[in-house]
Design an enzyme around this catalytic site. Structure first.
Site, short mmCIF file in Angstrom:
data_model
loop_
_atom_site.label_atom_id
_atom_site.label_comp_id
_atom_site.label_asym_id
_atom_site.label_seq_id
_atom_site.Cartn_x
_atom_site.Cartn_y
_atom_site.Cartn_z
N HIS A 191 0.84 -1.20 0.00
CA HIS A 191 0.00 0.00 0.00
C HIS A 191 0.88 1.26 0.00
O HIS A 191 0.66 2.18 -0.78
CB HIS A 191 -0.91 -0.05 1.23
CG HIS A 191 -1.78 1.15 1.45
ND1 HIS A 191 -3.15 1.13 1.22
CD2 HIS A 191 -1.51 2.39 1.94
CE1 HIS A 191 -3.66 2.31 1.52
NE2 HIS A 191 -2.69 3.10 1.97
N GLU A 192 1.88 1.29 0.87
CA GLU A 192 2.72 2.50 0.94
C GLU A 192 3.55 2.65 -0.34
O GLU A 192 3.77 3.77 -0.81
CB GLU A 192 3.63 2.45 2.18
CG GLU A 192 2.88 2.45 3.53
CD GLU A 192 1.83 3.54 3.69
OE1 GLU A 192 1.95 4.61 3.06
OE2 GLU A 192 0.86 3.31 4.44
ZN LIG Z 1 -2.67 4.98 2.49
#
Ligand SMILES: [Zn+2]
Ligand SMILES: *[C@@H]1O[C@H](CO)[C@@H](O)[C@H](O)[C@H]1NC(C)=O
Ligand SMILES: *[C@@H]1O[C@H](CO)[C@@H](O)[C@H](O)[C@H]1NC(C)=O
Ligand SMILES: *[C@@H]1O[C@H](CO)[C@@H](O)[C@H](O)[C@H]1NC(C)=O
Ligand SMILES: *[C@@H]1O[C@H](CO)[C@@H](O)[C@H](O)[C@H]1NC(C)=O
Ligand SMILES: *[C@@H]1O[C@H](CO)[C@@H](O)[C@H](O)[C@H]1NC(C)=O
Ligand SMILES: *[C@@H]1O[C@H](CO)[C@@H](O)[C@H](O)[C@H]1NC(C)=O
Length: 521
Positions: free
Chosen positions: A241-242
């Site tokens: 996600h990051e």
């Molecule tokens: Zn996020």
């Protein structure tokens, strides 16, 4: 002596800034900004945002938090419809946590004390993004007319990485977080045309380090930009996600069309966090792809909860547990390929079926929706699983996946089944049993079973991981249904029955009409 003076000046400066933040309109809402972080941790946090005027950024976030949430509040009709959907949600009893540090980015970051000092809980913005995205909250109401936009912000496409994403690992990163970063990097590299190269001196680069919580800048900022995988972030979801933020993605729940897909249940949201549910931008580009509850960019359905209750209610109830997914969805991959113009690299090659598209790393092969495999996506995904023929007689499928003694591996192992009914029929699937260390969690982050019952097999299917899901019946739209069991924690057992039913049988409500118009630039 000089050092002492420096420290003293820092503390005084810090107090002045804090005081200004707290005194907004005489209100004292955000007393706990930076949570219970120590001074050193605050200093480390600010240093990691060195591409940003942090005080200005945090002050803008303060004003965003102070703004009342009346524009996010659902209308009376919306609220009534939402309450009706809530009544029909199953009463899941969530499993006790395996890891105390929290299941989703927001939970981890709230505990770490940074959630309120980042955009939507985990994004750092540089100064130009602060202007573009938080424009109306910067420097007071005078700037109110600055237009918020994101994918196409003022610097697009400069905030793309081009062919290569340069990065390096800071020694502060734990071995676990480094290992999972490597898995997530390999995943994004393999699934896109972006090359990831470890290089600590490249002019533009990402520094993976252990900060407070999980966060990243959005897109390529220029120079060295930080990506934090602190305690609680050493999992695939957090890393993938990051990295997706660093590649330029915003959150699924802030898509401009999200009101067609979810209702924000403001009653359950912490008052100071309601602003995190403001849509990011009115002109973000979703590349004509539908809202996917199973996106890696979709927060879990209790994010920013004040009371443990759900903060986002799906408009298609069967997808409620998809929110907070631990795997990158096919549409995420497809969108990243669009974002980096990877698809254009194959002007000829394989003829992909079942929604796949040419793999820019080998145009004679395809990137396939989950459940499918082979060079052109015409086959069942290889490995565990089977192709099954549904007839009018009910048949039973018992699935055992995982090893009982295994604990918490980084990514899922999967068993892929394709259930095929005669061409003009539909498939009925009933979940009959779920056993083996059941982990009932938002996003089914440890294990579950997914049924792809829409005609669009690119779309993340309905996911089940709770005991009270047993007994659920799904009737597909078409005659082929991929069923995927996934597991990364001990062993899981699922029993489903399936049969072919006439096409006149009503399909489970699976989709809503989403507006997917491209923005005009
Ligand atoms: Zn996020
Ligand atoms: C919230 O703000 C809007 C204007 O931004 C205002 O019209 C409204 O009265 C406010 N509501 C509350 C409850 O403060
Ligand atoms: C901050 O407080 C939370 C509970 O609110 C706790 O879980 C966490 O460990 C604390 N962090 C530090 C650094 O003390
Ligand atoms: C890293 O990048 C620098 C600057 O672009 C370049 O000179 C160097 O050769 C690269 N190092 C490696 C190992 O590729
Ligand atoms: C890489 O991508 C291809 C095509 O999607 C896929 O078949 C393969 O399993 C992937 N490998 C890894 C290691 O992710
Ligand atoms: C499937 O598992 C159930 C228990 O959930 C068992 O009763 C049944 O005999 C099994 N069927 C087959 C075909 O293995
Ligand atoms: C799961 O299935 C396996 C293989 O059939 C079996 O050995 C095991 O006991 C089952 N576990 C549970 C909890 O039902």
């Amino acid at each position: 002596m000089l050092l002492k003076l420096g420290v003293a000046l820092f503390i005084i400066g810090f107090c002045l800034v804090e005081a200004r933040g707290w005194q907004k309109d005489g209100k004292q809402r955000r007393k706990h900004k930076f949570g219970n972080m120590t001074d050193d941790q605050v200093k480390g946090f600010k240093n990691s945002l060195r591409k940003t005027n942090v005080d200005r950024f945090v002050a803008a976030l303060d004003r965003l938090a102070d703004k009342n949430g009346t524009d996010i509040e659902p209308s009376a009709n919306e609220k009534a419809a939402m309450k009706e959907r809530i009544k029909h949600l199953r009463k899941h009893v969530r499993s006790p946590k395996i890891h105390e540090d929290g299941d989703d980015m927001t939970e981890v970051n709230e505990k770490a004390g940074v959630a309120e000092s980042l955009y939507q809980g985990d994004m750092a913005l540089d100064d130009s993004q602060v202007d573009a995205i938080l424009g109306e909250f910067v420097d007071g109401p005078a700037d109110a007319r600055k237009k918020r936009q994101a994918f196409y912000n003022s610097r697009y496409p400069r905030n793309l990485w081009g062919n290569t994403f340069y990065y390096y690992f800071d020694p502060s990163l734990t071995d676990e977080a480094k290992a999972i970063s490597q898995v997530a990097i390999a995943f994004w590299q393999n699934s896109t045309c972006v090359n990831f190269e470890e290089n600590s001196t490249a002019p533009n680069r990402v520094r993976f380090f252990k900060g407070q919580g999980c966060y990243s800048y959005v897109g390529m900022i220029g120079g060295e930009q930080d990506l934090s995988l602190g305690s609680g972030c050493q999992y695939f979801r957090q890393a993938a996600h990051e990295i997706a933020h660093a590649l330029g993605f915003f959150h699924e729940q802030s898509r401009y069309d999200r009101d067609t897909a979810i209702t924000v249940n403001t009653e359950n949201v912490k008052p100071e966090s309601v602003g995190n549910y403001r849509e990011t931008e009115t002109r973000n580009n979703n590349y004509n792809m539908p809202y996917d509850y199973g996106s890696i960019m979709q927060y879990a359905d209790t994010s920013f909860t004040a009371n443990g209750g759900k903060t986002m209610i799906s408009k298609v109830p069967v997808y409620q547990d998809n929110m907070g997914s631990q795997s990158v969805s096919f549409y995420d991959i497809s969108m990243m390929n669009e974002h980096y113009q990877c698809k254009q690299k194959c002007t000829s090659g394989a003829t992909c079926v079942n929604g796949g598209f040419r793999n820019s790393r080998n145009c004679n092969t395809c990137i396939c929706p989950s459940g499918y495999g082979g060079a052109t996506c015409s086959d069942r995904a290889p490995g565990c699983g089977a192709t099954l023929t549904a007839t009018s007689a009910t048949q039973t499928l018992n699935i055992t996946i995982g090893v009982r003694t295994s604990v918490d591996y980084p990514t899922f192992e999967t068993c892929n089944y394709l259930i095929k009914a005669p061409a003009s029929n539909k498939v009925e699937v009933v979940l009959r049993a779920i056993a083996g260390n059941v982990q009932c969690r938002a996003g089914c982050i440890y294990k579950g079973i997914e049924v792809k019952a829409t005609n669009d097999h690119r779309y993340t299917g309905i996911r089940y991981c709770c005991s009270d899901d047993v007994g659920t019946t799904i009737v597909s739209e078409g005659n082929i249904v991929p069923v995927i069991a996934f597991n990364r924690y001990h062993q899981s057992n699922y029993t489903v029955t399936y049969r072919s039913v006439p096409s006149s049988t009503a399909s489970t409500i699976l989709a809503i009409q989403l507006p997917m118009s491209k923005p005009t630039l």
